[in-house]
Design a protein around this motif. Sequence first.
Motif, PDB file in Angstrom:
ATOM      1  N   SER A  51       0.843  -1.201   0.000  1.00 41.15           N
ATOM      2  CA  SER A  51       0.000   0.000   0.000  1.00 41.15           C
ATOM      3  C   SER A  51       0.873   1.244   0.000  1.00 41.15           C
ATOM      4  CB  SER A  51      -0.871  -0.014   1.251  1.00 41.15           C
ATOM      5  OG  SER A  51      -1.474   1.227   1.431  1.00 41.15           O
ATOM      6  N   GLN A  52       0.283   2.343  -0.539  1.00 44.64           N
ATOM      7  CA  GLN A  52       0.997   3.627  -0.471  1.00 44.64           C
ATOM      8  C   GLN A  52       0.946   4.187   0.937  1.00 44.64           C
ATOM      9  OE1 GLN A  52      -1.357   6.070  -3.000  1.00 44.64           O
ATOM     10  NE2 GLN A  52      -1.052   4.759  -4.787  1.00 44.64           N
ATOM     11  N   GLU A  92      -6.452   4.669   1.639  1.00 48.69           N
ATOM     12  CA  GLU A  92      -5.234   5.444   1.375  1.00 48.69           C
ATOM     13  C   GLU A  92      -5.541   6.939   1.342  1.00 48.69           C
ATOM     14  OE1 GLU A  92      -3.780   3.261  -2.013  1.00 48.69           O
ATOM     15  OE2 GLU A  92      -2.823   1.759  -0.702  1.00 48.69           O
TER      16      GLU A  92
END
Length: 582
Positions: free
Chosen positions: A3-4, A160
Motif C-alpha cells: 500500500s501507499q 489510502e
Amino acid sequence: MSSQLAALNDWVHAVARLTQPEQIHWCDGSDEENTELTELMLATGDFVKLNEKTHPNCYLHRSSPSDVARVEHLTFVCTNREVDAGPNNHWMGPTEAHAKMDALYAGCMRGRTMYVVPYCMGPIESPLARCGVEITDSPYVVANMRIMTRMGAAAQARIEREGSFIKGLHSIGDLNPDRRFIMHFPEELTIKSFGSGYGGNALLGKKCHALRIASYQARSEGWLAEHMLIVGIETPKGETHYVAAAFPSACGKTNLAMLIPPEGYRQDGWKVWTIGDDICWMRPGADGRLYAINPESGFFGVAPGTSTKTNANAMAMLNKDAIFTNVAVTADNQPWWEGLSEGVPVLDWQGRPYDKAHGPAAHPNSRFTVSAKSCPSYTPRSEDPQGVPLSAIVFGGRRESLVPLVFEARDWTHGVLVGAAMASETTAAATGAVGVVRRDSMAMKPFCGYNFGDYFKHWLSFDQPGAKLPKIFHVNWFRKGGDGKFMWPGFGDNLRVLEWMLKRVEGSAGAVETPIGHLPNAADLNTNGLSLPESQLQQLLHVDRDGWYEELTAIGDYLAGYGDQAPPNLEAEQRRIVAALA
Ligand code: OXD
Ligand code: MN
C-alpha cells in the motif's frame, strides 16, 4: 503488492513478522482472485461443490464441529478502564489482552498464506461508511468478506485517501476452543480474533467492526451503530417509508427485511424493498430526520426455517452464487436444511450419513452467504450514499407470554426505555442454552462496544430541538397460546402490523393509551383474509397489568445494575410507568 499508506504497510509487516506466513496476498476483490481462491478451497476440502445444475456457483463449507456459533463468553471489550466496557461486556485490560493474543499469534501462520483484506462498510462513496483491513489466514473468510463487504481495490483506495482504518487481525489458529478469543480494543480501533473460523467470530467487518467498534466510534461522532434490519415499505400511493428493526439473532430480521405482502396487499399495490437484514448505521440529517445505511453488502442468514413459505425472496436468491455453511446435502448434492418442504438429506452438516439419532441434519445455526443484489426485493437505494430516512424504529424479541403483538412508545425517552427493556429467548446463534429469556437491550447485548449505561444516554441524546425522530414501536411475533402454538401467523402477515405503524406515523390510525404505550384496537388492524379468531386477537392486544408491573419492576433492577452510568431520565421513565401500573 503493498500500500501507499505507510501505516498500513507497517502494520501488515509487523503482523507478518509475528505470525510468520509463507506468503502475503493483498486482496483486490477481482473475479480472477475469487476463482483462484475457490479452486484452492475445492482442492483443500474447505469448499465442496454443490449441484451445478440446480445451484450454479454454490459451495458448501463444513466448519469444525466445535466452531459453529458466536462465543460470547470468549468475546472481550478491552478498554483501559473496566467501567467503560460496562457490566454488559466481558472485560480484559488491554496490556494483558494484547500479550495473550500476541502469544497465540506467534508463528501461527507458518506454512499458510496471509490475506490482507481491505474493506469498506457502507457504499464506497458514502460519508457514513467506514473502512477497515482484515488480515486473515482463512480463504473461507476472504470469500465471505467479498460478499458481505465492499472488499478490494476500491476500499484500499479510500483507506489510502483517508489515512485511517480499523485494524482487524484474525487467525483460525488450530480451532481449539481452549485457545479461542475475540478481543476488541475500541480505544485503539483494533480487533484481534483467534481460534475460530465461524462468521461472527471471524468475518471481522460484521459484528466486531460494524457493531462493537462502530458503536464506540458512533458515540463520539454523534451517530448510532445498531443490530437492525432496514426495510422499505411502498404503499399503494407509491410512497416508500423506511423502517429499522432490532431483533436478537435468529428472531426473524432476515424474514422481515424480505417480507412478501399477503395476497390482498399485493393486489392493492403494496411492495417491500430490502436494504439490510442485520446492521444499521444511522445519523441525523440536515432536516432533523435519522438517515440509515446498511454497512454490509450481503446476507449471512440462518438457513433452517427458510423456505418458500417463510421467505420466498431468500429462497430465490439461494440457487446461485451462494456459500452454505454447515447445511446438509441431498443425494444429488443440493443444500438441505430443516424447514424445507422438498428434498431428503443424505449427509448431515458434518458430512456423516444422515441419522436422526445424531440430531438435525443441518446445524441449527447453519448459514447462507449471498450478495444483497441477488435478492428479488433488492433496491438501488441500498447504495444511496446519504442513506434512507427512517419513519419508524421497531424493537422486538421472542416472548411466549406477556408481551402484546405491538405497542407504540409515547415519545423518544419512553422508546429508549422500551429498547433498553427488550428481552428475548436465546437462540442457536450463540453457544449456550437455547430458550432462556434474557435482557437484550436493543438486541445489542452481545454487540455494544461500551457500557450500556452510556449507550442508553447516547440514545437519549438524539432528542434535540429540531429533531424529527422516527416513532418507536415494540412487536412480539412469538406469543404462544395455551396449546403451545404461535398465536400470530407472522411472516408476510406482519405487514398488517407495519401498516398500522405507518398510519400512526401519518396520524391516521387509532390506538388505546395504556401505561405500557399505545396499542391498536382490534379494529385498527387490517385482518381481512386472515383466519384469526376475534378472541385470539383480543388476547394478542391485551395488557396484563400485574404481569407488566412485575416486568417493569425487573427493568428497574436491571437499570440499577448500571449504577452511576444508568441515565436518571430513563430511571424516571421506568418509575412513571410503574406508578401508572400500580
Ligand atoms: C448474526 C448474529 O450472525 O447475530 O447476524 O449472530
Ligand atoms: Mn445478527
